[in-house]
Design a protein around this motif. Structure first.
Motif, PDB file in Angstrom:
ATOM      1  N   GLU A 173      -7.719  20.887  -0.594  1.00 55.47           N
ATOM      2  CA  GLU A 173      -7.946  19.699   1.446  1.00 55.47           C
ATOM      3  C   GLU A 173      -7.451  18.457   1.053  1.00 55.47           C
ATOM      4  OE1 GLU A 173     -11.218  18.356   4.080  1.00 55.47           O
ATOM      5  OE2 GLU A 173     -11.785  20.565   3.757  1.00 55.47           O
ATOM      6  N   VAL A 174      -6.131  18.562   1.573  1.00 55.08           N
ATOM      7  CA  VAL A 174      -5.513  17.236   1.531  1.00 55.08           C
ATOM      8  C   VAL A 174      -5.367  16.202   2.271  1.00 55.08           C
ATOM      9  CG1 VAL A 174      -3.153  16.728   0.773  1.00 55.08           C
ATOM     10  CG2 VAL A 174      -3.909  19.015  -0.245  1.00 55.08           C
ATOM     11  N   HIS A 175      -5.588  15.355   1.739  1.00 60.67           N
ATOM     12  CA  HIS A 175      -5.984  13.537   2.373  1.00 60.67           C
ATOM     13  C   HIS A 175      -5.114  12.881   2.266  1.00 60.67           C
ATOM     14  CE1 HIS A 175      -9.466  15.409   4.907  1.00 60.67           C
ATOM     15  NE2 HIS A 175      -9.341  15.933   4.106  1.00 60.67           N
ATOM     16  N   TYR A 176      -4.598  11.679   2.862  1.00 57.62           N
ATOM     17  CA  TYR A 176      -3.995  11.111   2.251  1.00 57.62           C
ATOM     18  C   TYR A 176      -3.538   9.434   2.756  1.00 57.62           C
ATOM     19  CZ  TYR A 176      -0.006  11.213   5.798  1.00 57.62           C
ATOM     20  OH  TYR A 176       1.168  11.339   6.813  1.00 57.62           O
ATOM     21  N   HIS A 177      -3.639   9.053   2.496  1.00 58.29           N
ATOM     22  CA  HIS A 177      -3.388   7.400   2.914  1.00 58.29           C
ATOM     23  C   HIS A 177      -1.859   6.462   2.852  1.00 58.29           C
ATOM     24  CE1 HIS A 177      -3.687   3.402   4.257  1.00 58.29           C
ATOM     25  NE2 HIS A 177      -3.859   2.827   3.246  1.00 58.29           N
ATOM     26  N   ASN A 178      -1.525   5.854   4.305  1.00 57.13           N
ATOM     27  CA  ASN A 178       0.156   5.401   3.293  1.00 57.13           C
ATOM     28  C   ASN A 178       0.686   4.487   4.541  1.00 57.13           C
ATOM     29  OD1 ASN A 178       2.445   6.379   1.592  1.00 57.13           O
ATOM     30  ND2 ASN A 178       3.325   6.752   3.920  1.00 57.13           N
ATOM     31  N   ARG A 179       1.118   4.014   4.403  1.00 54.55           N
ATOM     32  CA  ARG A 179       1.456   2.654   4.671  1.00 54.55           C
ATOM     33  C   ARG A 179       1.715   2.994   6.586  1.00 54.55           C
ATOM     34  NH1 ARG A 179       5.160  -0.573   1.764  1.00 54.55           N
ATOM     35  NH2 ARG A 179       5.927   0.892   1.330  1.00 54.55           N
ATOM     36  N   GLN A 180       2.089   3.540   6.095  1.00 53.67           N
ATOM     37  CA  GLN A 180       2.953   4.482   7.849  1.00 53.67           C
ATOM     38  C   GLN A 180       2.068   6.200   7.509  1.00 53.67           C
ATOM     39  OE1 GLN A 180       6.888   4.402   8.331  1.00 53.67           O
ATOM     40  NE2 GLN A 180       6.605   1.940   9.492  1.00 53.67           N
ATOM     41  N   ARG A 181       2.389   6.880   8.987  1.00 54.44           N
ATOM     42  CA  ARG A 181       2.215   7.875   8.743  1.00 54.44           C
ATOM     43  C   ARG A 181       2.895   9.384   8.336  1.00 54.44           C
ATOM     44  NH1 ARG A 181      -1.645  11.780  13.729  1.00 54.44           N
ATOM     45  NH2 ARG A 181      -1.580  13.441  11.840  1.00 54.44           N
ATOM     46  N   THR A 213       2.029  -3.576  -6.322  1.00 52.89           N
ATOM     47  CA  THR A 213       3.056  -4.511  -6.047  1.00 52.89           C
ATOM     48  C   THR A 213       2.027  -5.144  -5.245  1.00 52.89           C
ATOM     49  OG1 THR A 213       2.041  -4.219  -3.240  1.00 52.89           O
ATOM     50  CG2 THR A 213       4.346  -3.430  -3.843  1.00 52.89           C
ATOM     51  N   PRO A 214       2.353  -6.651  -5.261  1.00 48.68           N
ATOM     52  CA  PRO A 214       1.456  -8.088  -4.975  1.00 48.68           C
ATOM     53  C   PRO A 214      -0.161  -7.086  -3.410  1.00 48.68           C
ATOM     54  CG  PRO A 214       3.094  -8.922  -4.576  1.00 48.68           C
ATOM     55  CD  PRO A 214       3.602  -7.516  -4.530  1.00 48.68           C
ATOM     56  N   GLU A 215       0.277  -6.459  -2.915  1.00 47.70           N
ATOM     57  CA  GLU A 215      -0.703  -6.124  -2.034  1.00 47.70           C
ATOM     58  C   GLU A 215      -1.550  -4.827  -2.866  1.00 47.70           C
ATOM     59  OE1 GLU A 215       2.385  -5.708  -1.135  1.00 47.70           O
ATOM     60  OE2 GLU A 215       2.168  -7.723  -0.131  1.00 47.70           O
ATOM     61  N   THR A 216      -0.951  -4.243  -3.626  1.00 53.66           N
ATOM     62  CA  THR A 216      -1.571  -2.948  -3.885  1.00 53.66           C
ATOM     63  C   THR A 216      -2.600  -3.702  -5.523  1.00 53.66           C
ATOM     64  OG1 THR A 216       0.406  -1.834  -5.295  1.00 53.66           O
ATOM     65  CG2 THR A 216      -0.255  -1.107  -3.314  1.00 53.66           C
ATOM     66  N   THR A 217      -2.171  -4.939  -6.341  1.00 53.83           N
ATOM     67  CA  THR A 217      -2.545  -5.152  -7.519  1.00 53.83           C
ATOM     68  C   THR A 217      -4.045  -4.601  -7.212  1.00 53.83           C
ATOM     69  OG1 THR A 217      -0.696  -5.881  -7.954  1.00 53.83           O
ATOM     70  CG2 THR A 217      -2.535  -6.640  -9.338  1.00 53.83           C
ATOM     71  N   ALA A 241      -1.582  -1.586 -12.896  1.00 55.57           N
ATOM     72  CA  ALA A 241      -2.233  -2.839 -11.990  1.00 55.57           C
ATOM     73  C   ALA A 241      -2.705  -2.076 -11.389  1.00 55.57           C
ATOM     74  CB  ALA A 241      -0.779  -3.237 -11.585  1.00 55.57           C
ATOM     75  N   LEU A 242      -3.644  -0.685 -10.828  1.00 52.96           N
ATOM     76  CA  LEU A 242      -3.339  -1.189  -9.427  1.00 52.96           C
ATOM     77  C   LEU A 242      -5.075  -1.126  -9.624  1.00 52.96           C
ATOM     78  CD1 LEU A 242      -1.951   2.517  -8.651  1.00 52.96           C
ATOM     79  CD2 LEU A 242      -0.914  -0.203  -7.345  1.00 52.96           C
TER      80      LEU A 242
END
Ligand code: 8YV
Length: 319
Positions: A173-181, A213-217, A241-242
Motif C-alpha cells: 500500500e503506497v503512501h507519499y509526502h511531497n511538497r505538492q500533490r 536541502t536546508p529544509e530537509t537536512t 544529511a536527511l
C-alpha cells in the motif's frame, strides 16, 4: 571552432569516455579520486566544461575562484547538493544534472535494502557463511513481511515513483509526502499526505527519496522516528544529511525501529561505524545508481547536455 576542452575528474564508464573523447578534448584525472577544490580551480582555467560527480564540491568559495573560461558543469548525478547553484549562477556558469536515467537503478537498490533489512539478510548471510547454521525451528530467522505492507515514500520525484511502481508488484500500500500533490497519472494510486508527520504514522517501511536541502537536512530526527510505528524500517538511498544518525542509532538500539537500510551516510566515504554492530542495519557504500547500464546512461545524459550547450542550445537538464 576549436573543440571544447572537458575536464573529467572521475573515471566514468568506458562508453562515456569513448564518446567524450570522440567529441571533445578530454582531460581525465590520472587517479580516480575526488577532485579537490584546488584541482577544480586549476582546471577551470584549462577547460570549457566539466563532468563532475557528487564527490566534487563546488562551494561558494570555489565558485568565487573559478576562471571565466569554465562555462558549464554537466554533473554526472541527479543530486546537486555538492554545487552552490546560486554562486555558480552568479558566475554565469550553466549547471546540469542527470535526472530520470537513474530512477530504476536507485529504486531497485532501495528495494533491496528494504527486503534485506526486513528479512534479516545480513544476519542470515553471516550465519550460513560462518558455518554457524546449526539449528532450525519455526521461530528461527522470523522477519517482517514486505508483501502487503504499507510503504511511505518521502519525495515523489523520479526515484520515488519508480520505487512506488516496484512496491505495487509486492502488493504494498503506497503512501507519499511531497511538497505538492502529483496528478493522478503520476500518483498511480498512492495516497498523498500533506505533512511528513502524517506519512510517518502509516509507514511500516519509510523510504527517503528527496534531495538534501536546508529544509530537509536532519529531517529524520528523534521526534520524527518516534512517530513511526513500532517495528517499522527506514530506508535511505538519497542523502545522509536527511537523517540524524545518533537519533537513528537510539531508535534501533531501543527496538522502536526493527531495522534500517542505508546507502547514504553523513560521512562519505567511510559511513558510520556505530551502525556496524547492528545486523538489522543493511548498509551499502552509496551505490544506488551503480549498475553498468545506468552508469552509461548517466554519462550519455551528461554528454547530451554538453552537446546542446556547445551547439548553442539550452541543455535539457539545465537547473
Ligand atoms: C552517484 C548520486 O553516486 O545521482 C546522484 O545524486 O548520488 C549518485 O547517482 C554519483 O554522483 C555518480 O556520479
Amino acid at each position: 571552432m576549436a573543440r571544447p576542452v572537458i575536464w573529467i575528474p572521475r573515471h566514468l564508464s568506458p562508453a562515456t569516455l569513448e564518446r567524450a573523447r570522440r567529441d571533445y578534448d578530454v582531460i581525465l584525472k590520472d587517479q580516480d579520486t575526488p577532485g579537490t577544490a584546488e584541482e577544480i580551480v586549476e582546471m577551470s582555467a584549462r577547460a570549457d566544461g566539466m563532468i563532475p560527480c557528487h564527490s566534487e564540491q563546488f562551494t561558494a568559495e570555489v565558485a568565487g575562484r573559478l576562471d571565466p573560461r569554465l562555462k558549464i558543469i554537466a554533473n554526472h548525478s541527479v543530486g546537486t547538493d555538492h554545487c552552490d547553484l546560486k554562486a555558480l549562477k552568479a558566475r554565469d556558469i550553466t549547471v546540469t544534472n542527470t535526472p530520470d536515467v537513474l530512477n530504476d537503478a536507485t529504486a531497485e537498490l532501495a528495494f533491496m535494502l528494504m527486503l534485506g533489512a526486513a528479512r534479516r539478510a545480513v544476519e542470515g548471510d553471516r550465519i550460513v557463511r560462518s558455518g554457524g547454521w546449526d539449528s532450525w525451528s519455526p521461530s528461527y530467522m522470523v522477519g517482517k513481511q514486505v508483501t502487503g505492507a504499507r510503504l511511505g515514500i518521502v519525495g515523489m520525484g523520479g526515484v520515488g515513483r519508480a520505487l512506488g511502481r516496484k512496491a505495487r508488484g509486492f502488493d504494498m500500500e503506497v503512501h507519499y509526502h511531497n511538497r505538492q500533490r502529483l496528478p493522478p497519472d503520476l500518483e498511480q494510486g498512492a495516497s498523498y499526505h500533506e505533512t511528513l508527520d502524517s506519512l510517518l504514522e502509516v509507514s511500516d517501511f519509510l523510504s527517503l527519496n528527496c534531495p538534501a536541502t536546508p529544509e530537509t537536512t536532519g529531517m529524520m530526527n528523534a521526534d520524527r522516528f518516534a512517530r513511526m510505528p513500532q517495528g517499522s524500517i527506514l530506508v535511505n538511498a538519497a542523502r545522509g544529511a536527511l537523517v540524524d544518525e545518533d537519533a537513528l542509532l537510539s531508535v534501533i538500539e531501543e527496538g522502536h525501529l526493527a531495522g534500517a537500510g542505508l546507502d547514504c551516510f553523513l560521512t562519505e566515504p567511510g559511513g558510520n561505524q556505530a551502525f556496524a554492530g547492528h545486523e538489522n542495519i543493511v548498509m551499502m557504500p552509496h551505490a544506488g545508481s551503480a549498475t553498468a547500464k545506468t552508469r552509461d546512461a548517466m554519462g550519455f545524459c551528461a554528454l547530451d547536455n554538453l552537446d546542446s550547450f556547445f551547439s548553442g542550445d539550452d541543455p535539457e537538464d539545465a537547473l
